[in-house]
Write a protein that holds these residues in place. Structure first.
Motif, PDB file in Angstrom:
ATOM      1  N   UNK A 185     -11.967 -16.413 -20.458  1.00 33.74           N
ATOM      2  CA  UNK A 185     -11.297 -15.260 -19.853  1.00 33.74           C
ATOM      3  C   UNK A 185     -10.506 -14.439 -20.858  1.00 33.74           C
ATOM      4  N   UNK A 186     -10.255 -14.994 -22.051  1.00 36.59           N
ATOM      5  CA  UNK A 186      -9.411 -14.310 -23.040  1.00 36.59           C
ATOM      6  C   UNK A 186     -10.093 -13.068 -23.579  1.00 36.59           C
ATOM      7  N   UNK A 187      -9.285 -12.089 -23.937  1.00 29.19           N
ATOM      8  CA  UNK A 187      -9.795 -10.872 -24.563  1.00 29.19           C
ATOM      9  C   UNK A 187     -10.181 -11.177 -26.010  1.00 29.19           C
ATOM     10  N   UNK A 188     -11.209 -10.512 -26.559  1.00 32.99           N
ATOM     11  CA  UNK A 188     -11.557 -10.723 -27.971  1.00 32.99           C
ATOM     12  C   UNK A 188     -10.352 -10.496 -28.882  1.00 32.99           C
ATOM     13  N   UNK A 189     -10.129 -11.432 -29.796  1.00 33.28           N
ATOM     14  CA  UNK A 189      -9.017 -11.338 -30.727  1.00 33.28           C
ATOM     15  C   UNK A 189      -7.698 -11.820 -30.159  1.00 33.28           C
ATOM     16  N   UNK A 190      -7.703 -12.456 -28.969  1.00 35.32           N
ATOM     17  CA  UNK A 190      -6.459 -12.880 -28.337  1.00 35.32           C
ATOM     18  C   UNK A 190      -6.434 -14.374 -28.099  1.00 35.32           C
ATOM     19  N   UNK A 191      -5.232 -14.855 -27.681  1.00 32.10           N
ATOM     20  CA  UNK A 191      -5.030 -16.253 -27.334  1.00 32.10           C
ATOM     21  C   UNK A 191      -4.461 -16.306 -25.928  1.00 32.10           C
ATOM     22  N   UNK A 192      -5.172 -16.946 -24.997  1.00 29.41           N
ATOM     23  CA  UNK A 192      -4.690 -17.152 -23.633  1.00 29.41           C
ATOM     24  C   UNK A 192      -4.269 -18.612 -23.483  1.00 29.41           C
ATOM     25  N   UNK A 193      -3.132 -18.823 -22.793  1.00 28.84           N
ATOM     26  CA  UNK A 193      -2.646 -20.186 -22.577  1.00 28.84           C
ATOM     27  C   UNK A 193      -2.336 -20.389 -21.102  1.00 28.84           C
ATOM     28  N   UNK A 194      -2.331 -21.656 -20.677  1.00 28.61           N
ATOM     29  CA  UNK A 194      -2.031 -22.004 -19.297  1.00 28.61           C
ATOM     30  C   UNK A 194      -0.542 -22.072 -19.047  1.00 28.61           C
ATOM     31  N   UNK A 195      -0.195 -22.275 -17.773  1.00 30.26           N
ATOM     32  CA  UNK A 195       1.216 -22.236 -17.362  1.00 30.26           C
ATOM     33  C   UNK A 195       2.031 -23.362 -17.982  1.00 30.26           C
ATOM     34  N   UNK A 196       1.485 -24.584 -18.012  1.00 22.57           N
ATOM     35  CA  UNK A 196       2.227 -25.711 -18.596  1.00 22.57           C
ATOM     36  C   UNK A 196       2.460 -25.503 -20.087  1.00 22.57           C
ATOM     37  N   UNK A 197       1.462 -24.956 -20.769  1.00 23.25           N
ATOM     38  CA  UNK A 197       1.642 -24.643 -22.194  1.00 23.25           C
ATOM     39  C   UNK A 197       2.728 -23.600 -22.372  1.00 23.25           C
ATOM     40  N   UNK A 198       2.705 -22.563 -21.533  1.00 25.88           N
ATOM     41  CA  UNK A 198       3.700 -21.492 -21.617  1.00 25.88           C
ATOM     42  C   UNK A 198       5.113 -22.032 -21.453  1.00 25.88           C
ATOM     43  N   UNK A 199       5.297 -22.968 -20.507  1.00 26.53           N
ATOM     44  CA  UNK A 199       6.621 -23.543 -20.287  1.00 26.53           C
ATOM     45  C   UNK A 199       7.135 -24.252 -21.542  1.00 26.53           C
TER      46      UNK A 199
END
Length: 505
Positions: A458-472
């Motif tokens: 789901x991440x955009x090219x050149x980006x880093x997406x993380x989940x909610x637990x990681x974000x916390x």
């Protein structure tokens, strides 16, 4: 030679491994008959290749395992457990005979009393030149098993005896490694004589044990004859003993004792050298295999653990951070370039990404074409504390991977340009070593892993997406942009996602 032990109908059975292969199966003409429905008629066999024992699966229906890993054929090491159906066969790299240290069972040897031929030789027959030749022969051997056999062959050549034993310490146990002449039945030796040699650190010579050990009633009743027992001394500590015995009184003299002592002292150093060489070789081989997917420091720790404990630890459930990285549009890139160019490009890209993951103490779980799966926070040795920084390291590695990718693209020609997208998720996963002895991989499985993969997609090219637990766990150190709840492929519930903008200033 070595042996295997197995419990059959509640009875512990032991089988010596000789030059002729040992067949295992349900059929009655096998050497080891295991009567069970899931054991094939001809299931497996154990054979010697040189001095090494190997287990071979004879195309059985349900397979063979070594330490619970499926194998087709595999070299056996001391302590390995062979699985055949519901049966477990224990492989022991020791003398096939059971040697019992028991004075009460050390009966007279069943043979005629005869003088030892060595005493017919004049004293000068075994001189310094002979001892030097023995030392040269021992020092030329690096194989551990071959060296043990040679030690006893040399000793019994210069000091002939009816029986010879070489026993080495393994923890608190004295393990028989060489028994001459070889056989299959149980054999007893004197615990009193062995203990006296070990505790005193000196060779024991007895011309008639009934007189020399008059304080021990069991020895007197057992009517022991002549014996020499020399400790294998290494830095003021005995790593084992060599014992010779023969029937009849005064079968050995002081010269024999001195020769056995001299060769034993020389042998102790050679044995320890060969043992360490074998251990280092095994550690090096294991570390080389592990470094394919683990950072060098983790691989070294794992190799050390296996050397100490003789096995890998059980799979475990633990909290980890999983990273997935993938090249955007790699298929179209492959169409524009030659196969060799694609290979060179991919190899350089994977090398750079792996270096980044290793710097942040991550584990490369696998390469999936142009994709990478990495785990942070595992593996963790059983005696190590819980890692509470794995999410921070995973996100930091993801950002640096994006930077390293841009650096690569900048030095390539425009036709080779590409972008990557990365997903990171934190949660509980089942981690451990899975596979066969020939292809063993450390991996993590579970919903945490699946979600990380979906976040990457789901991440955009050149980006880093993380989940909610990681974000916390990382929001205090990184600027994040909330992306809302996403419907990820294969997930019934919406998943909160965050885009990592960079480290906080």
């Amino acid at each position: 030679m070595a042996r295997v032990s197995v419990s059959i109908n509640g009875e512990q059975r032991t089988f010596a491994i000789h030059n002729r292969p040992i067949t295992i199966g349900r059929q009655l003409d096998n050497e080891i008959v295991l009567n069970h429905a899931i054991v094939s008629r001809k299931h497996a066999q154990i054979e010697l290749r040189g001095r090494q024992a190997w287990i071979i699966d004879l195309e059985s229906r349900n397979g063979v395992t070594v330490n619970r890993l499926r194998v087709k054929e595999e070299q056996l090491n001391d302590g390995d457990v062979i699985g055949v159906g519901p049966f477990e066969l224990q492989y022991e790299d020791r003398a096939a005979q059971s040697v019992v240290l028991d004075d009460s069972r050390y009966f007279p040897l069943a043979t005629e009393v005869r003088p030892v031929k060595g005493h017919e030789l004049p004293p000068e027959a075994v001189n310094l030149q002979e001892f030097y030749s023995i030392a040269m022969r021992l020092n030329q051997v690096v194989d551990f098993r071959e060296l043990l056999d040679l030690v006893m062959e040399e000793i019994m050549r210069v000091v002939p005896a009816q029986r010879g034993f070489l026993l080495l310490r393994k923890g608190e146990e004295l393990v028989p490694r060489v028994v001459l002449p070889a056989g299959t039945g149980d054999v007893a030796i004197s615990s009193t004589i062995v203990r006296k040699a070990l505790e005193g650190g000196e060779a024991v010579l007895t011309s008639d044990a009934r007189l020399d050990f008059a304080g021990s009633e069991s020895i007197i009743s057992a009517n022991i004859r002549s014996a020499i027992c020399a400790p294998l001394m290494l830095q003021h500590s005995a790593i084992g003993v060599i014992l010779l015995d023969s029937p009849g009184r005064e079968q050995f003299n002081m010269r024999d004792r001195d020769m056995v002592t001299a060769i034993a002292n020389l042998s102790a150093v050679a044995i320890e050298r060969a043992r360490l060489t074998e251990e280092l070789r095994q550690q090096g081989q294991l570390r080389q295999n592990l470094e394919r997917f683990l950072s060098p420091n983790v691989a070294q720790a794992l190799a050390r653990y296996v050397a100490q404990h003789g096995k890998l630890w059980e799979a475990q459930e633990q909290t980890v951070s999983v990273l997935f990285a993938d090249v955007k549009g790699f298929t179209s890139l492959s169409e524009r370039l030659s196969p060799r160019e694609v290979q060179d490009l991919l190899n350089e890209y994977l090398h750079e990404m792996t270096d980044v993951i290793f710097r942040y103490h991550g584990t490369v779980d696998k390469y999936i074409g142009d994709g990478i799966m990495a785990v942070f926070g595992a593996p963790r040795l059983p005696d190590e504390p819980v890692d509470d920084q794995h999410a921070m390291r995973a996100v930091a590695a993801a950002i640096e991977m994006q930077i390293a990718q841009k650096r690569l693209v900048d030095k390539w020609e425009p036709s080779k340009a590409f972008t990557i997208r990365i997903g990171v998720n934190t949660g509980t996963a089942y981690t451990g070593f899975f596979g066969t002895r020939h292809r063993l991989e450390y991996t993590a499985i579970g919903d945490t892993v699946n979600t990380a993969s979906r976040l990457e997609s789901a991440a955009e090219p050149g980006s880093v997406f993380i989940g909610e637990d990681t974000a916390q766990m990382v929001r205090s150190s990184f600027d994040l942009q909330e992306m809302g709840k996403l419907q990820l492929k294969g997930k019934q519930q919406l998943v909160s996602a965050f885009k990592v903008l960079g480290a906080k200033k």
